[in-house]
Design a protein around this motif. Structure first.
Motif, short mmCIF file in Angstrom:
data_model
loop_
_atom_site.label_atom_id
_atom_site.label_comp_id
_atom_site.label_asym_id
_atom_site.label_seq_id
_atom_site.Cartn_x
_atom_site.Cartn_y
_atom_site.Cartn_z
N TYR A 175 0.84 -1.19 0.00
CA TYR A 175 0.00 0.00 0.00
C TYR A 175 0.88 1.25 0.00
N VAL A 176 0.28 2.33 -0.39
CA VAL A 176 0.97 3.62 -0.39
C VAL A 176 0.06 4.66 0.24
N ILE A 177 0.64 5.52 1.06
CA ILE A 177 -0.07 6.67 1.63
C ILE A 177 0.35 7.90 0.84
N GLU A 178 -0.61 8.51 0.16
CA GLU A 178 -0.33 9.69 -0.66
C GLU A 178 -0.46 10.93 0.21
N GLY A 179 0.68 11.48 0.63
CA GLY A 179 0.66 12.58 1.58
C GLY A 179 0.22 13.90 0.98
N ASP A 180 -0.55 14.67 1.76
CA ASP A 180 -0.97 16.02 1.35
C ASP A 180 -1.08 16.90 2.58
N ILE A 181 -0.21 17.92 2.66
CA ILE A 181 -0.22 18.86 3.78
C ILE A 181 -0.96 20.12 3.36
N LYS A 182 -1.90 20.54 4.18
CA LYS A 182 -2.69 21.73 3.86
C LYS A 182 -1.81 22.98 3.87
N GLY A 183 -1.76 23.68 2.72
CA GLY A 183 -1.03 24.94 2.62
C GLY A 183 0.35 24.87 3.22
N CYS A 184 1.14 23.90 2.78
CA CYS A 184 2.42 23.60 3.43
C CYS A 184 3.32 24.84 3.58
N PHE A 185 3.62 25.52 2.48
CA PHE A 185 4.57 26.63 2.53
C PHE A 185 4.03 27.80 3.34
N ASP A 186 2.71 27.97 3.34
CA ASP A 186 2.13 29.06 4.11
C ASP A 186 2.02 28.72 5.59
N ALA A 187 2.14 27.43 5.93
CA ALA A 187 1.94 26.99 7.31
C ALA A 187 3.25 26.82 8.08
N ILE A 188 4.38 27.04 7.45
CA ILE A 188 5.66 26.84 8.13
C ILE A 188 5.78 27.80 9.31
N ASP A 189 5.99 27.22 10.48
CA ASP A 189 6.08 28.01 11.71
C ASP A 189 7.48 28.61 11.84
N HIS A 190 7.55 29.92 11.98
CA HIS A 190 8.84 30.60 12.01
C HIS A 190 9.68 30.18 13.21
N HIS A 191 9.04 30.00 14.36
CA HIS A 191 9.79 29.62 15.55
C HIS A 191 10.41 28.23 15.40
N VAL A 192 9.60 27.28 14.90
CA VAL A 192 10.10 25.91 14.70
C VAL A 192 11.21 25.90 13.66
N LEU A 193 11.03 26.66 12.59
CA LEU A 193 12.05 26.71 11.54
C LEU A 193 13.36 27.27 12.07
N MET A 194 13.29 28.38 12.80
CA MET A 194 14.51 29.00 13.30
C MET A 194 15.21 28.09 14.31
N GLU A 195 14.47 27.32 15.07
CA GLU A 195 15.10 26.36 15.97
C GLU A 195 15.90 25.31 15.19
N ARG A 196 15.36 24.88 14.06
CA ARG A 196 16.06 23.90 13.24
C ARG A 196 17.28 24.54 12.57
N VAL A 197 17.18 25.80 12.19
CA VAL A 197 18.33 26.50 11.60
C VAL A 197 19.42 26.67 12.64
N ARG A 198 19.04 26.98 13.88
CA ARG A 198 20.03 27.21 14.94
C ARG A 198 20.78 25.94 15.32
N ARG A 199 20.27 24.78 14.97
CA ARG A 199 21.01 23.55 15.24
C ARG A 199 22.35 23.53 14.50
N ARG A 200 22.42 24.26 13.40
CA ARG A 200 23.62 24.27 12.57
C ARG A 200 24.32 25.62 12.52
N ILE A 201 23.57 26.71 12.72
CA ILE A 201 24.11 28.05 12.54
C ILE A 201 24.06 28.80 13.87
N ARG A 202 25.20 29.36 14.28
CA ARG A 202 25.19 30.19 15.49
C ARG A 202 25.70 31.62 15.23
N ASP A 203 25.87 31.94 13.97
CA ASP A 203 26.22 33.32 13.60
C ASP A 203 24.96 34.17 13.72
N ARG A 204 24.94 35.08 14.70
CA ARG A 204 23.73 35.85 14.98
C ARG A 204 23.32 36.76 13.83
#
Length: 508
Positions: A175-204
């Protein structure tokens, strides 16, 4: 910017960053801002922008590449002004101009496209040149969207590979699950994204610059909107940031898919086999940006349970919503749609074994016919056939090149050639009134020993779908070169960059 410019600087810098990032998954990079502001980085960013026709699309400030080149100080002064603002800390992104683009095959539906100013696009490109090699080392090999060296056909080849039989027997994917995220690019949470960026980048300074682009105002019909979530579609750095964010989805299935630093796929394959022996389900994700499929090694009930678990994971970890009505569970032998193709597990007449195949969906063929029909009908009969051919050829060539890898594509291409022949003949009949078909063919068909009898005029010949012979897309596996980890590819890119930089600097 007088003097010699080291055009190999950017490529060398990217290779080092990628190597360091791949060697140490816990390393956090500092002092990157100086690389972003380096003249050589900005020149490379300008070169890459100049390749794109979009460089002459103005943002909210009305500035285009041609307008910059016509200035007295030219591109040299333009880059120096941007560099000065960056180094002095006075640089601020300008509002993004938003346009609504019709969604193909969905009448009345649109997607927003953000158009940053040329100045902001240049800084985003410089930022991308520095950040992409770092994050590329963390991206999973089953992720294909907006990554160097990868394409939609690589993602489709990976799906087909998982549906093919192995030396151990038939594929265990049912079987296959055909994934679909509602308004994916518009729903990206800035706080969650920046936390993931900070895992690699510490240049303020770099972190502030990334956040500033996320928070940039959006101009909609003269009104400014302040975004709370999302990355502007159309921004140069947006696809990279979306991949950083959606890597969280890949990480959920890290038990069954090869990890970024795995040299082979053997470990993941062994875990899949171990779970199968224990009667446990396994899930293999293949993702292209926000389009993804989950190949299920298990029962339909296992797939239903995982769909619910995935929806909860997206809500809690990524703050996104899975569209339950569009996220379908399908038997792989019935087939499913992915990246414009119809994918199904079918029986090979020669061997009797079930293998993965890709087909041209009927809806895509009809969509093409509707587009061509609208183009022909909308072309006045006073227009020359050469002009009409000039409009149609890019559509025909682009479509046939994308679908040439489909099973039995030659049959669909032959039907489309026949249909298009009569569509153009009808238009010519309206153009010339009572002229007979023989007269039209004598006047407008290709001449010469190698002519195939297609429509031609003014030195232009109407392209045929069947000129693209069906070929099998080679599965390149999981270790696809990105230009930083392959010496031959890096040398080629370096040579191309050198000569293009030489030509650009001559203009400056």
């Amino acid at each position: 910017m007088s003097g010699t410019v080291n055009t190999g600087f950017v490529l060398d810098m990217q290779r080092k960053l990628h190597r360091w990032s791949a060697a140490d998954p816990d390393r956090r990079f500092a002092d990157l801002f100086n690389l972003v502001c380096d003249r050589r980085t900005l020149i490379e960013a300008w070169i890459r922008l100049s390749r794109n026709k979009g460089s002459n699309t103005p943002g909210t400030d009305g500035v285009t590449r041609k307008a910059v080149e016509r200035r007295l100080s030219g591109a040299v002064g333009y880059l120096e002004d941007i560099r000065a603002d960056l180094r002095q800390g006075t640089y601020e992104p300008q509002p993004v101009r938003q346009r609504l683009i019709p969604k193909p095959g969905k009448p009345g539906k649109f997607r927003p496209l953000g158009i940053p100013t040329l100045r902001d696009r240049l800084v985003q490109m410089a930022l991308k040149l520095v950040l992409e090699p770092i994050f590329e080392a963390d991206f999973y090999p089953t992720s294909y969207g907006f990554r160097p060296g990868r394409s939609t056909h690589d993602a489709l080849a990976r799906v087909r590979h998982k549906l093919n039989p192995t030396s151990a027997g038939p594929s265990r994917v049912r079987y296959v699950i055909e994934g679909d995220i509602k308004g994916c690019f518009d729903a990206i949470d800035h706080h969650v994204l920046m936390e993931r960026v900070r895992r690699r980048i510490r240049d303020r300074k770099v972190l502030r610059l990334v956040l500033a682009f996320l928070k940039a105002d959006i101009m909609i019909e003269g009104t400014l909107r302040h975004p709370v979530t999302g990355t502007p579609q159309g921004g140069i750095i947006s696809p990279l940031l979306a991949n950083v964010y959606l890597t969280g989805l890949d990480e959920r299935y890290r038990r069954w898919v090869p990890n970024p630093r795995d040299k082979t796929r053997e470990r993941a394959q062994q875990r899949l086999q171990s779970d199968h022996r224990r009667g446990r389900p396994g899930f293999y994700v293949v993702r292209y940006a926000d389009d993804f499929v989950l190949l299920v090694q298990g029962t339909r009930k296992d797939a239903e349970i995982e769909r619910q678990a995935l929806a909860q994971f997206l809500q809690e970890e990524l703050r996104m919503e899975l569209s339950m009505e569009k996220t379908k569970i399908t038997d792989v032998r019935e087939g499913f749609d992915f990246l414009g193709y119809r994918v199904a597990q079918k029986k090979m007449p020669s061997t009797g074994r079930h293998v993965g195949m890709i087909f041209i969906p009927k809806a895509k063929s009809q969509l093409l016919r509707d587009r061509v029909k609208a183009n022909v009908r909308g072309t006045p009969t006073g227009t020359t056939l050469a002009a009409l051919i000039g409009d149609l050829n890019p559509v025909i060539i682009g479509w046939r090149n994308y679908y040439r890898y489909a099973t039995r594509s030659w049959a669909e291409f032959s039907k489309l050639d026949w249909w298009l022949y009569w569509r153009i003949k009808s238009w010519l009949g309206q153009k010339h009134g009572t002229a007979s078909g023989r007269k039209l063919r004598r006047k407008y068909t290709e001449k010469g020993p190698r002519a195939h009898g297609g429509w031609a005029s003014g030195g232009k010949t109407l392209a045929r779908f069947s000129d693209a012979k069906r070929v099998r897309y080679r599965d390149r596996g999981l270790r696809i070169p990105n230009g930083w980890d392959d010496p031959d590819e890096s040398f080629r890119q370096g040579a191309d960059t050198f000569w293009e930089a030489t030509r650009t600097l001559a203009k400056l």
